[in-house]
Scaffold this motif. Structure first.
Motif: not given
Length: 214
Positions: A185-201
């Motif tokens: 689902e789209g909301w799961r991808w939202g969390f996944a991409l946000g998590g990857v971005g947080a790890a990068l930051a």
């Protein structure tokens, strides 16, 4: 070995820093802090997305469970802000920001992979602990680092980019919902991409120095 008696006092270091012009290091710190803050607001705004998605047919979540899910991140933030501020004062503000962003990344990825409302609620609460701690610690870090003559404007300008987080979350999920890459689902991808971005930051923060005033 350097004699501690000849080391400059902290106030002298602070005075020297206050006389510095705005440098590339200041600019880099502002950009990385802004990225982290944008991801923080993005994660906080996912509550509205979840409210819309999980209350819709064909299998809406019961109102009581949905209310607890939506409140979980804010309950975590209330607990996390003072507790993690205390931790940052003892272990270093830059170090705390790295840890918080990696924590957010882990909680977001957990939310993306969660099965059931209870697991998602727990992940949102755990993520909220770090989400509540990030804003005050990042402001304290920038206050330590930036020269006082332009400190207020620079902090305001840097963190104003965080306002891009909530609309980014909404448009990201709306774009991904009909696509459902890999069947998720789209909301799961939202969390996944946000998590990857947080790890990068969080990893980018390793390029910055610890606050000399700490």
């Amino acid at each position: 070995m350097t004699d501690p008696a000849v080391l400059p006092p902290a106030r002298d270091i602070g005075a020297r820093m206050d006389r510095l012009p705005v440098t590339r290091l200041h600019g880099l710190a502002m950009l990385i802090c802004a990225l982290g803050m944008m991801l923080d607001t993005l994660e906080m705004s996912f509550g509205g997305v979840l409210a819309t998605v999980l209350s819709a047919p064909p299998a809406p979540v019961p109102a009581g469970e949905l209310s607890l899910l939506l409140a979980a991140v804010f309950l975590g933030a209330v607990v996390g802000a003072p507790a993690l501020g205390w931790w940052a004062d003892r272990h270093g503000r830059r170090s705390a920001l790295v840890a918080l962003l990696l924590w957010i990344a882990a909680a977001s990825l957990g939310a993306a992979l969660s099965h059931g409302v209870a697991a998602l609620t727990l992940c949102r609460f755990l993520g909220g602990l770090a989400l509540g701690g990030y804003p005050p610690i990042v402001i304290a870090y920038l206050t330590d680092l930036l020269p006082p003559q332009r400190r207020g404007r620079l902090i305001f300008g840097s963190l104003s980019l965080s306002l891009l987080g909530p609309p980014a979350a909404i448009f990201l999920v709306r774009w991904l919902t009909p696509l459902q890459p890999l069947g998720l689902e789209g909301w799961r991808w939202g969390f996944a991409l946000g998590g990857v971005g947080a790890a990068l930051a969080g990893l980018l923060f390793l390029a910055l120095p610890e606050s000399p005033r700490w």
